[in-house]
Design an enzyme around this catalytic site. Structure first.
Site, PDB file in Angstrom:
ATOM      1  N   ASP A 153       0.804  -1.227   0.000  1.00 31.35           N
ATOM      2  CA  ASP A 153       0.000   0.000   0.000  1.00 31.35           C
ATOM      3  C   ASP A 153       0.828   1.264   0.000  1.00 31.35           C
ATOM      4  OD1 ASP A 153       0.738  -0.557   2.804  1.00 31.35           O
ATOM      5  OD2 ASP A 153      -0.575   1.146   3.265  1.00 31.35           O
ATOM      6  N   ASP A 203       5.559   0.388   3.393  1.00 25.33           N
ATOM      7  CA  ASP A 203       5.777  -0.852   4.132  1.00 25.33           C
ATOM      8  C   ASP A 203       5.614  -2.039   3.200  1.00 25.33           C
ATOM      9  OD1 ASP A 203       3.028  -1.063   3.722  1.00 25.33           O
ATOM     10  OD2 ASP A 203       2.538  -0.343   5.724  1.00 25.33           O
ATOM     11  N   TYR A 218      -4.859   0.483  11.367  1.00 26.33           N
ATOM     12  CA  TYR A 218      -4.212   0.814  10.100  1.00 26.33           C
ATOM     13  C   TYR A 218      -5.218   1.435   9.125  1.00 26.33           C
ATOM     14  CZ  TYR A 218      -0.407  -1.521  12.297  1.00 26.33           C
ATOM     15  OH  TYR A 218       0.562  -1.839  13.204  1.00 26.33           O
ATOM     16  N   GLU A 263       5.484   9.794   3.265  1.00 25.07           N
ATOM     17  CA  GLU A 263       5.156   8.456   2.782  1.00 25.07           C
ATOM     18  C   GLU A 263       4.193   8.520   1.599  1.00 25.07           C
ATOM     19  OE1 GLU A 263       4.203   4.051   4.622  1.00 25.07           O
ATOM     20  OE2 GLU A 263       3.460   5.809   5.698  1.00 25.07           O
TER      21      GLU A 263
END
Length: 528
Positions: A106, A109, A257, A501
């Protein structure tokens, strides 16, 4: 999107009314000259036509953005365009006797989260369906379809039976304590699933939406694959609707998450896509009658994101209102009109000069909603705005009214341009937030693979690469980072995941936005 262009690229399934085609031929030059200029409500509307001249900066940015999907791919890589990426997660799913090796990570990570991944596929499908010919004009259509299929192949395999859907691969708790390249993973990769006793209407319905929309993308060129996608979509929608519940409730650990705030928006979103994919009245009844009244939030504009699909559903169903359908009753037509009216409310909230415009913007002009992944909402909103603008042009809808003030399709397009230009460097930092585009973009991106040298010998103990103050050795090309704070500032530090990110779902929305801007004209048209 002219029919000839669609047929050439495999898009003959998109029907263009003969009268519109005639207007295209007569007014293509006018369209090219006028669709990017402001016009008053008394000016004649430009008539969209086949793709016009390419706007180079948007074409270059689109070619850059699409590469991020290659950066994020899991599995045995085919035609790998990212030299520092390699095969990874080849055994994913084996404990369940499934091949879950494909799909995409995604963000920075190494987890495969099904909820945002399916949303990524839905938005990418929508982008291709609206702007496939414009993608083709810069030779990116085939790439976009390839990236989409990499996800939908995974989603099909993650749905081994009617009422079972695997929604996650990997342990995010362990993964987020471990800084390593996906190619070097050795730890166990556990699976999570939703089923009849642990329902997940949100993730199952979003997956149904992804597969229904993708079925239309592949129908002209691979009807067998399209049929398979649609079959799984129908089953997943029935599962989501029959066994109702949020996956964040059924599996509490997921809420840390991608916590789902509700699942009713995904049910409406999926039914809307299934209607467009099948033309079946049951799906339009689903969204316009009892379920629409209960869950659509008519009259209350919202933001479009991986968690909230209401604004996207309103715009998608406004398409049906714009271009008409012979399948609707008076009650269904009334429901569609309410979706369209709410979609107008969404647009009015975006236009900076509208009386109902959101005041939450940076001094640089960026719509501001949330400090985490701040660019997600403005880019997604701009994507909806460019689509709605093109719906208006094609249907010759002169304006929308916001508290008595009229705004034209050009006004909506200009808003979309403002957000895209901010992303590409037209901001107080003079920084491109699209990695790899321009000469000044983030160099310390919060991304495991990009931050670790390919030849580094590290297992789970690569945290020194996370805290390093050096630029990333590898470029996560095409990633859209989280973006600036509300004061337009950006802290280029790798451990600042809030800002640095990138995510696939933001890139999907940016892909759609750039595809809508890459040339000066477009024709959306009825799907059913």
């Amino acid at each position: 999107m002219g029919e000839g262009s669609k047929a050439k690229e495999g898009w003959s399934g998109w029907i263009i009314a003969l009268c519109v085609a005639a207007m295209v031929v007569a007014a293509a030059v006018v369209a090219i000259k006028k669709t990017t200029h402001h016009s008053s409500s008394s000016d004649p509307l430009p008539v969209p036509g086949p793709p016009g001249a390419v706007v180079k900066k948007y074409g270059d940015a689109l070619s850059t953005a699409i590469k991020f999907f290659d950066v994020q791919k899991s599995g045995k890589l085919v035609r790998n365009r990212i030299p520092w990426r390699g095969d990874s997660a080849l055994d994913d799913g084996k404990q369940a006797k499934l091949d879950l090796s494909k799909g995409m990570y995604d963000a920075g990570d190494n987890i495969k989260f099904g909820f945002p991944m399916a949303f990524t596929a839905t938005v990418l499908s929508w982008s291709i369906l609206e702007y496939g010919d414009q993608m083709a004009s810069v030779k990116e259509l085939d790439h976009a379809k390839e990236e989409l299929k990499w996800i939908t192949d995974y989603l099909i395999n993650a749905h081994p039976s009617d009422n079972v859907l695997y929604i996650q691969v990997g342990d995010p708790y362990k993964d987020h304590k471990c800084w390593q390249r996906p190619e070097n993973m050795t730890e166990d990769r556990p699976l999570l699933q939703v089923n009849k006793t642990s329902p997940g209407s949100d993730v199952a319905a979003e997956t149904a939406a992804a597969l229904a929309s993708a079925s239309m993308v592949f129908k002209p060129t691979d009807p067998s694959y399209s049929d398979s996608l649609l079959k799984h979509s129908r089953q997943l929608f029935t599962f989501a609707d029959t066994y109702r519940g949020s996956y964040s409730v059924s599996i509490p650990e997921t809420r840390y998450y991608y916590n789902s705030s509700d699942y009713h928006d995904e049910l409406l979103w999926a039914a809307a896509w299934l209607y467009h994919a099948t033309g079946e009245r049951s799906y339009i009844s689903y969204v316009t009658l009892e379920n629409g009244k209960a869950y659509a939030s008519w009259g209350s504009p919202t933001w479009f994101s991986w968690d909230d699909k209401r604004a996207g559903t309103q715009v998608l169903l406004a398409r049906t209102s714009f271009f008409g359908s012979k399948l609707t009753s008076n009650a269904e037509t009334d429901g569609l009109n309410k979706y369209r009216k709410t979609a107008v409310g969404v647009m009015c909230g975006l236009l900076p000069n509208s009386p109902s415009a959101t005041a939450s913007r940076t001094n640089g002009g960026l719509v501001w909603v949330d400090q985490w992944s701040a660019l997600q909402h403005p880019v997604s909103a701009a994507f909806l705005a460019i689509i709605y603008s093109d719906y208006m042009l094609t249907s010759q809808t002169r304006s929308i009214t916001c508290s008595g003030v009229a705004f034209t399709p050009t006004d909506l397009r200009n808003f979309a341009i403002s957000q895209a230009d901010y992303v590409l460097g037209g901001n107080p930092m003079k920084m491109s937030y699209l990695i790899g585009y321009g000469t000044n973009y983030p160099t310390q991106v919060h991304h495991r693979g990009a931050s670790i040298p390919v030849d580094a010998k590290t297992g789970c103990d690569g945290l020194k690469w996370l805290i390093s103050t050096e630029p990333n050795p590898n470029i996560a090309t095409g990633g859209l980072v989280g973006g600036p704070f509300k004061n337009d500032s950006y802290v280029n530090v790798r451990n600042n995941s809030m800002q640095t990110e990138p995510t696939t779902y933001m890139t999907a929305a940016l892909t759609g936005l750039l595809s809508g801007l890459v040339t000066t004209s477009s024709i959306p048209h009825s799907l059913v």
